[in-house]
Design an enzyme around this catalytic site. Sequence first.
Site, short mmCIF file in Angstrom:
data_model
loop_
_atom_site.label_atom_id
_atom_site.label_comp_id
_atom_site.label_asym_id
_atom_site.label_seq_id
_atom_site.Cartn_x
_atom_site.Cartn_y
_atom_site.Cartn_z
N LYS A 74 -22.23 -43.65 5.89
CA LYS A 74 -20.72 -43.59 4.89
C LYS A 74 -20.48 -42.43 4.80
O LYS A 74 -21.79 -41.43 4.27
CB LYS A 74 -20.97 -44.29 4.82
CG LYS A 74 -19.62 -45.82 3.77
CD LYS A 74 -18.88 -45.46 4.74
CE LYS A 74 -17.03 -46.66 4.37
NZ LYS A 74 -16.55 -47.74 4.84
N ASP B 100 -11.49 -44.73 6.39
CA ASP B 100 -11.89 -45.51 5.13
C ASP B 100 -10.57 -45.41 4.34
O ASP B 100 -9.69 -44.67 4.48
CB ASP B 100 -13.31 -45.95 4.50
CG ASP B 100 -13.67 -47.09 3.60
OD1 ASP B 100 -13.27 -47.36 4.21
OD2 ASP B 100 -14.05 -46.81 2.85
P1 NDP Z 1 -6.53 -48.08 1.96
O1 NDP Z 1 -6.59 -47.22 1.81
O2 NDP Z 1 -5.47 -47.80 3.56
O3 NDP Z 1 -5.97 -48.95 1.60
C1 NDP Z 1 -6.60 -49.83 0.79
C2 NDP Z 1 -5.71 -50.38 -0.45
O4 NDP Z 1 -6.21 -50.84 -1.64
C3 NDP Z 1 -4.31 -49.67 -1.31
O5 NDP Z 1 -3.10 -50.35 -1.50
C4 NDP Z 1 -5.01 -49.41 -2.27
O6 NDP Z 1 -3.89 -48.64 -3.33
C5 NDP Z 1 -5.30 -50.71 -3.04
N1 NDP Z 1 -6.57 -50.47 -4.23
C6 NDP Z 1 -7.81 -49.35 -3.35
N2 NDP Z 1 -8.10 -49.72 -4.92
C7 NDP Z 1 -7.61 -50.45 -5.52
C8 NDP Z 1 -7.82 -51.30 -6.93
N3 NDP Z 1 -8.42 -50.87 -7.88
N4 NDP Z 1 -7.31 -52.42 -7.21
C9 NDP Z 1 -5.68 -53.13 -6.31
N5 NDP Z 1 -5.81 -52.01 -4.97
C10 NDP Z 1 -6.46 -51.24 -5.03
O7 NDP Z 1 -8.28 -48.50 2.98
P2 NDP Z 1 -8.29 -49.24 3.68
O8 NDP Z 1 -6.84 -50.16 4.08
O9 NDP Z 1 -9.20 -48.82 4.96
O10 NDP Z 1 -9.71 -49.97 3.45
C11 NDP Z 1 -9.41 -51.44 2.51
C12 NDP Z 1 -10.64 -51.79 2.20
O11 NDP Z 1 -11.28 -52.35 3.66
C13 NDP Z 1 -11.88 -50.94 1.64
O12 NDP Z 1 -13.31 -51.75 1.10
C14 NDP Z 1 -12.83 -50.47 3.13
O13 NDP Z 1 -14.35 -50.33 2.58
C15 NDP Z 1 -12.56 -52.17 3.74
N6 NDP Z 1 -13.05 -51.11 5.31
C16 NDP Z 1 -12.28 -51.18 6.31
C17 NDP Z 1 -11.83 -50.77 7.28
C18 NDP Z 1 -11.31 -49.93 8.15
O14 NDP Z 1 -10.98 -49.53 9.84
N7 NDP Z 1 -10.75 -49.23 7.66
C19 NDP Z 1 -13.17 -51.24 8.20
C20 NDP Z 1 -13.65 -52.14 7.61
C21 NDP Z 1 -13.86 -52.45 6.00
P3 NDP Z 1 -3.48 -47.00 -3.70
O15 NDP Z 1 -2.54 -46.88 -2.13
O16 NDP Z 1 -2.34 -47.95 -4.60
O17 NDP Z 1 -4.94 -46.14 -4.18
#
Ligand code: NDP
Length: 451
Positions: A125, A165
């Site tokens: 990572k 991510d």
């Molecule tokens: P993105 O950056 O596309 O989206 C993250 C989302 O979560 C955004 O809407 C963000 O809001 C919100 N967010 C982040 N921090 C907070 C918080 N403290 N409170 C509320 N909302 C929050 O990331 P991903 O969708 O790719 O990733 C989301 C999760 O999934 C992570 O844990 C990641 O590690 C996991 N994951 C992702 C994979 C992938 O293929 N992308 C694979 C496996 C796991 P804002 O825009 O305001 O920051």
Amino acid sequence: MSVIQDTIARVRQLDVEQIEFQQAVTEVLETLEPTAERHPEFVKAGIYERIVEPERAVQFRVPWVDDKGRVHVNRGFRVQFNNAIGPFKGGLRFHPSVNMSIIKFLGFEQVFKNALTTLPMGGGKGGSDFDPKGKSDHEIMRFCQAFMSELYRHIGPETDVPAGDIGVGAREIGYLYGYYKKIRNEHTGVLTGKGLEYGGSLIRPEATGYGTVYFAAEMLATRGLDFKDKVVAVSGSGNVAQFAVEKATQMGARVITVCDSSASIVDEKGISPEKCCFIMDLKNNRRGRIKEYAQKYDCVCYEGENVWDVIRQQGIKVDIALPCATQNELNAENAAALVRNGCFCVAEGANMPSTPDAVRAFQESNILYGPGKAANAGGVATSGLEMSQNSLKMSWTREEVDKRLLIIMKSIHKACLESAEAYGKKGDYVVGANTAGFVKVARAMLAYGIV
Ligand code: NDP
């Protein structure tokens, strides 16, 4: 003390300030006691002590210049955790909260997740404490180039293959890949999540969200249930959340929540496919805030509130919860409220979104609980499929990749159930995922001797 407790104590002593890493190590190792009893050869070969140490952890300086000519310096990280079963593989996260603890926790989890996918991928990572919010496209591009100007030394298609991510989506992967290609003068599958025009795979953007819903559907089927007419809560509105909403809706559910880090919305009418397209455009193209959804569709917006707090405070009843935002977003109080109000299934799209107490609350109430390393493994699995297509110099159709994703999610679900039962914890997906992933990696490490 057992080797497990010894190892946890050692990590707590050596990595004192790495709270998230300690949490992940404790959560995984505490379920591995029976593997140590059954496999004295793992204990003798020091597998438990070795598996909590990354092969390599790199931290580097990332200097870049903003549009006004000011110089900024961020920290870059790449943790190559374990390559026993294949090249290091795992995403890059750009978020101000990123530090060595967060990257190590994610890399550690990735080792077991990748082992579960059935594909030959080790775990790693990386990322930076850079905040992409509010930056211009040119600033993002310059940052990505500065980041890659150091990262390129450590990665390669047979060595370490990063992906996206939080904060790293199609745009960032494009800039990162473009710069790697330029400075290495090679066009190879060194990153996944690439655009279709330059080696990406169909279904990769959808894969984590779709996979989470496929995994939840498998869990539901064990109790004769499905998504049809169920009320679903999703957190986040990024890559994983968007496609979890889309797939759950396709399967007949009514998804009523999404959020970002500044607000949560509750739409009792359900997030229809048209509304989901609005979210995708808002977040992926216009890079706006989720409160615009509430303004457009006339529903309630809770500014500064997390989805799970809102559900508890408002007494909202949901059947299925899909946390898809970030680590430790769902605490014990909110877990208890979900269960009290009738929630019977939780599948984690995010990594470690439930705190340890929340996990305990789900497990004690005997609801279906699918931990992230199993439920969200569809993303990295499809990255593995992108690597296969790159090696073959071929592209598979959307249907072909989606079919393979579904098969992989079913096989992960089956492996979890079988391993849980083999270790005397029938139906426990946490034990199942940890033991199945661990034993595969441990056997490979054993085969190599002490290296
Ligand atoms: P993105 O950056 O596309 O989206 C993250 C989302 O979560 C955004 O809407 C963000 O809001 C919100 N967010 C982040 N921090 C907070 C918080 N403290 N409170 C509320 N909302 C929050 O990331 P991903 O969708 O790719 O990733 C989301 C999760 O999934 C992570 O844990 C990641 O590690 C996991 N994951 C992702 C994979 C992938 O293929 N992308 C694979 C496996 C796991 P804002 O825009 O305001 O920051």
